[in-house]
Design an enzyme around this catalytic site. Structure first.
Site, short mmCIF file in Angstrom:
data_model
loop_
_atom_site.label_atom_id
_atom_site.label_comp_id
_atom_site.label_asym_id
_atom_site.label_seq_id
_atom_site.Cartn_x
_atom_site.Cartn_y
_atom_site.Cartn_z
N HIS A 364 0.84 -1.19 0.00
CA HIS A 364 0.00 0.00 0.00
C HIS A 364 0.88 1.24 0.00
CE1 HIS A 364 -2.42 3.16 2.24
NE2 HIS A 364 -3.10 2.97 1.13
N SER A 365 0.58 2.19 -0.90
CA SER A 365 1.27 3.47 -0.93
C SER A 365 2.79 3.27 -1.10
CB SER A 365 0.95 4.27 0.35
OG SER A 365 1.39 5.59 0.25
N LEU A 366 3.59 3.81 -0.19
CA LEU A 366 5.04 3.68 -0.30
C LEU A 366 5.47 2.22 -0.23
CD1 LEU A 366 7.75 5.18 -0.51
CD2 LEU A 366 7.79 5.27 1.99
N SER A 368 4.18 -0.25 -1.74
CA SER A 368 4.17 -0.81 -3.09
C SER A 368 5.42 -0.41 -3.86
CB SER A 368 2.92 -0.35 -3.83
OG SER A 368 2.93 1.07 -4.01
N LEU A 511 -1.49 -1.18 -4.21
CA LEU A 511 -2.71 -0.50 -3.81
C LEU A 511 -2.42 0.98 -3.57
CD1 LEU A 511 -3.94 -3.13 -1.18
CD2 LEU A 511 -4.36 -3.10 -3.64
#
Length: 715
Positions: A364-366, A368, A511
């Site tokens: 998720h976010s960073l 990923s 995500l």
């Protein structure tokens, strides 16, 4: 009148009303409305109480509540408890796996310990009697000794019809046995146990409950695990607006998967063709901000004293993005994530020796972006079967050994066998490869993908060799000296050592990912159609349409995808959301009206042109002007028709998007909720954390996971 029964002070009440009896021995409470505490008739035959195991759970680090184990876990715990009580097993053997194997319970010590992550061991309890305040919604269990005494007195009262009396227990508990349906606790002397406090001066009694009827208790998780997914969090120590940790959000994400399997795969579940998917959290924030790095200690003197909470939030959360771009801390983050993945995978295999499924990654976010960089720098081993998860030790030695590998060995590791003849024709040695630039490799005819792979391999090999020499003491260490190169990562990404994973992931789910933005900032305008993640064949970029942090990946692979919208993820209840269908219907309706208007106007204009009787009287240039007007009408009508037909045409065309996801589509967009569609700016912040609670996201992950097993959702 007072008499002693089983070492308890029994107060027999003789007033004509329950309220009068309470007034004699208790602080004048108002008449409690608790006649529905225990349902059923007053004439009872005694049935032994059902014992159930509960565990203490910490909520938001400030509140602790008791939650029941599943039926499956409670039965296993009670069986072990009985064996331990009978002396058939030793104390150290009284360990039970619970919660799908994510926790161990020491029955003798009554402690529940997390296996995969750090968590304070908390108490468990064998329960049968509970209490709660009149304004509370959750019952709290009595301790086991108290529950046994209550059960004895309840049996005695039911057998001998001894009701309307108050029993005072050694710890100060005053329990009123009014009748089998009404039992009250008049304890006004502080805590009933270590975790529950009674409000001082309370005027209402506590409601007492016998048995577990009415509790929401699950059957338990399936023992067969089909697939394992590791989830890496983004910036900060909390993952959503409720300030939950990655462990908490992944717990709810896992529960969501159980619900989606039951509702969308009922046939496969009933036929026992599927088990469940295990989700495990991966945390890297705590090591980054721990004592080993000392970053928080360094930030404290330079942080201004004003708005302390906001500055603490910035230091603890927002700065994680800058830390990842830092040459000093980037390797700490990458190494932590890789080490955690390998550690968790090893523990999982030890606790699930019969596991035969595959492993996937989600970020998720960073998180990923971290996984993307890690996977992009994994060497591809040619002598492995696609289903093998463990890297070949000989292939790893090619990377870490101080001796020079041969050109043939390098091509074997990187699967560049088809290009080996080009190196042999030029009589290259391994030392020559180290001197080649990307332009030199391009002149040899190597595509972009193999070029990036080879350059990254050589760069990482040199870094690892330097570290090996530092460990041997041959050269001095320089912690802050990191070179920047233009390679697979692009300009701006520090040249660090990327650890090897002990498995090959089957898929990678990003995500709300900013990966495309970071890749662009590093100086890479296009990844190219040959770009792949060497050990991961599938990549899905999932985002909410209003997520301000998310970016598209497909346009970095093929610039022609700019005008092609991402794939819409179907709603978990089927089709599209109503407001989206209504919007598309109105767009088509508007296009039809415009088309009919222009058709009518064109027909009228043609009629005017056909009035040849007046043509001779028209001024010069009129015929050319009429032709221009007709052309404008045709152009406008064609544009409107094309705009109306564009969505349908795009959806009907299946494009091959490079090799990153095996040629399939990569970008997938969630459908916004009806309320979100009114103002996208108001929901921009919440849209970045919506994935943890999104049924659509979960259903897509399950659909793609089980598609590889030829199992599909029921229609």
């Amino acid at each position: 009148m007072m008499e002693s029964t089983n070492d308890l002070d029994v107060i027999e009440l003789t007033p004509t009303s329950p309220t009068a009896g309470i007034a004699e021995d208790c602080p004048s409470p108002a008449q409690p409305e608790v006649l529905d505490v225990i349902d059923g008739p007053l004439n009872h035959s005694y049935q032994p109480v059902v014992w159930h195991w509960f565990f203490l759970k910490e909520i938001d680090k400030t509140k602790r509540i008791w939650k029941p184990f599943s039926m499956l876990d409670s039965v296993a715990l009670d069986e072990t408890f009985q064996l331990l009580s009978e002396g058939k097993i030793a104390t150290e053997e009284a360990i039970v796996k619970t919660d799908g194997g994510r926790y161990d319970v020491d029955v003798s010590r009554r402690l529940r310990t997390a296996i995969y992550w750090e968590e304070t061991p908390l108490s468990v309890r064998r329960c049968s009697w509970f209490f709660k305040g009149s304004l509370e919604t959750r019952y709290t269990p009595y301790d086991e000794d108290m529950a046994e005494k209550l059960e004895e007195e309840y049996h005695n009262s039911l057998t001998n019809s001894l009701w309307r009396r108050v029993l005072e227990f050694p710890l100060g508990n005053k329990i009123m046995f009014q009748n089998p349906n009404v039992l009250l606790d008049f304890s006004n002397y502080g805590p009933v146990d270590d975790w529950t406090q009674v409000t001082e001066g309370q005027i209402r009694p506590l409601i007492v409950k016998r048995g577990i009827d009415g509790f929401d208790i699950s059957d338990g998780e399936k023992t067969v695990i089909d697939h394992l997914i590791f989830l890496v969090h983004g910036i900060g120590s909390v993952c959503d607006l409720r300030f939950r940790s990655v462990v908490e959000v992944v717990d709810d994400f896992r529960i969501l998967s159980f619900q989606m399997l039951d509702t969308h795969f009922p046939t496969a579940v009933a036929e026992q063709r599927i088990g469940r998917v295990e989700f495990l959290p991966v945390s890297w924030h705590a090591p980054l901000h721990g004592d080993d790095t000392g970053i928080d200690k360094r930030l404290r003197p330079i942080t201004l004293p004003s708005i302390p909470k906001l500055r603490h939030f910035a230091n603890d959360t927002i700065l994680d993005v800058l830390f990842y771009t830092s040459p000093v801390y980037c390797e700490t983050i990458i190494s932590t994530v890789a080490h955690e993945l390998n550690r968790l995978y090893k523990i999982f295999l030890q606790r699930n020796p019969t596991f035969e499924g595959q492993v996937s990654l989600g970020g998720h976010s960073l998180g990923s972006l971290i996984l993307f960089d890690l996977l992009a720098h994994q060497p591809l081993v040619s002598n492995q079967e696609p289903g093998d998860d463990i890297l070949d030790e000989e292939a790893v030695s090619y990377v870490s050994d101080l001796n020079d590998p041969t050109v043939e060995e390098v091509c074997q590791v990187l699967q560049l066998g088809e290009h080996l003849v080009k190196f042999q024709r030029e009589q290259f040695t391994f030392s020559d490869l180290l001197l080649l630039s990307e332009e030199d490799l391009a002149s040899l005819g190597l595509p972009m993908g193999p070029r990036k792979r080879l350059l990254t391999y050589l760069r990482d090999l040199e870094i690892r060799r330097a570290k090996l020499k530092q460990e041997d003491g041959n050269i001095p260490a320089h912690d802050s000296t990191v070179s920047y190169t233009i390679g697979l990562a692009g300009t701006g990404q520090p040249s660090i050592s990327y650890p090897l994973l002990d498995f090959h992931p089957a898929a990678f789910y990003a995500l709300g990912s900013p990966t495309a933005m970071f890749v662009t900032v590093r100086g890479i305008d296009c990844l190219g159609e040959d770009f792949v993640l060497p050990t991961c064949p599938k990549f899905y970029n999932i985002f909410h349409p209003y997520d301000p942090i998310a970016y598209r990946i497909e346009t970095l692979i093929d610039v022609n995808m700019v005008n092609v919208p991402p794939v819409i993820i179907p709603h978990h209840k089927g089709r599209k959301r109503m407001h989206i269908e209504l919007r598309e219907t109105m767009a088509r309706f508007s296009a039809d009206i415009k088309e009919r208007f222009f058709e009518s106007f064109r027909s009228t204009w043609s009629t005017v042109q056909n009035l040849t009787t007046f043509r001779s009287s028209m001024p010069p240039g009129y015929e050319e002007e009429s032709q221009c007007t007709q052309n404008d009408l045709d152009t406008s009508n064609s544009d409107e028709s094309a705009a109306a037909e564009k969505p349908a045409a795009v959806e009907s065309v299946i494009r091959c998007i490079g090799k990153l996801n095996g040629g399939s589509r990569i970008d997938y967009v969630l459908q916004e909720a009806p309320l979100e569609s009114f103002n996208e700016y108001l929901f921009a912040l919440t849209s970045h954390v919506v994935y943890w609670e999104s049924e659509d996201t979960m259903l897509m992950m399950l659909r793609e996971t089980y598609a590889g097993m030829d199992i599909h959702p029921d229609k």
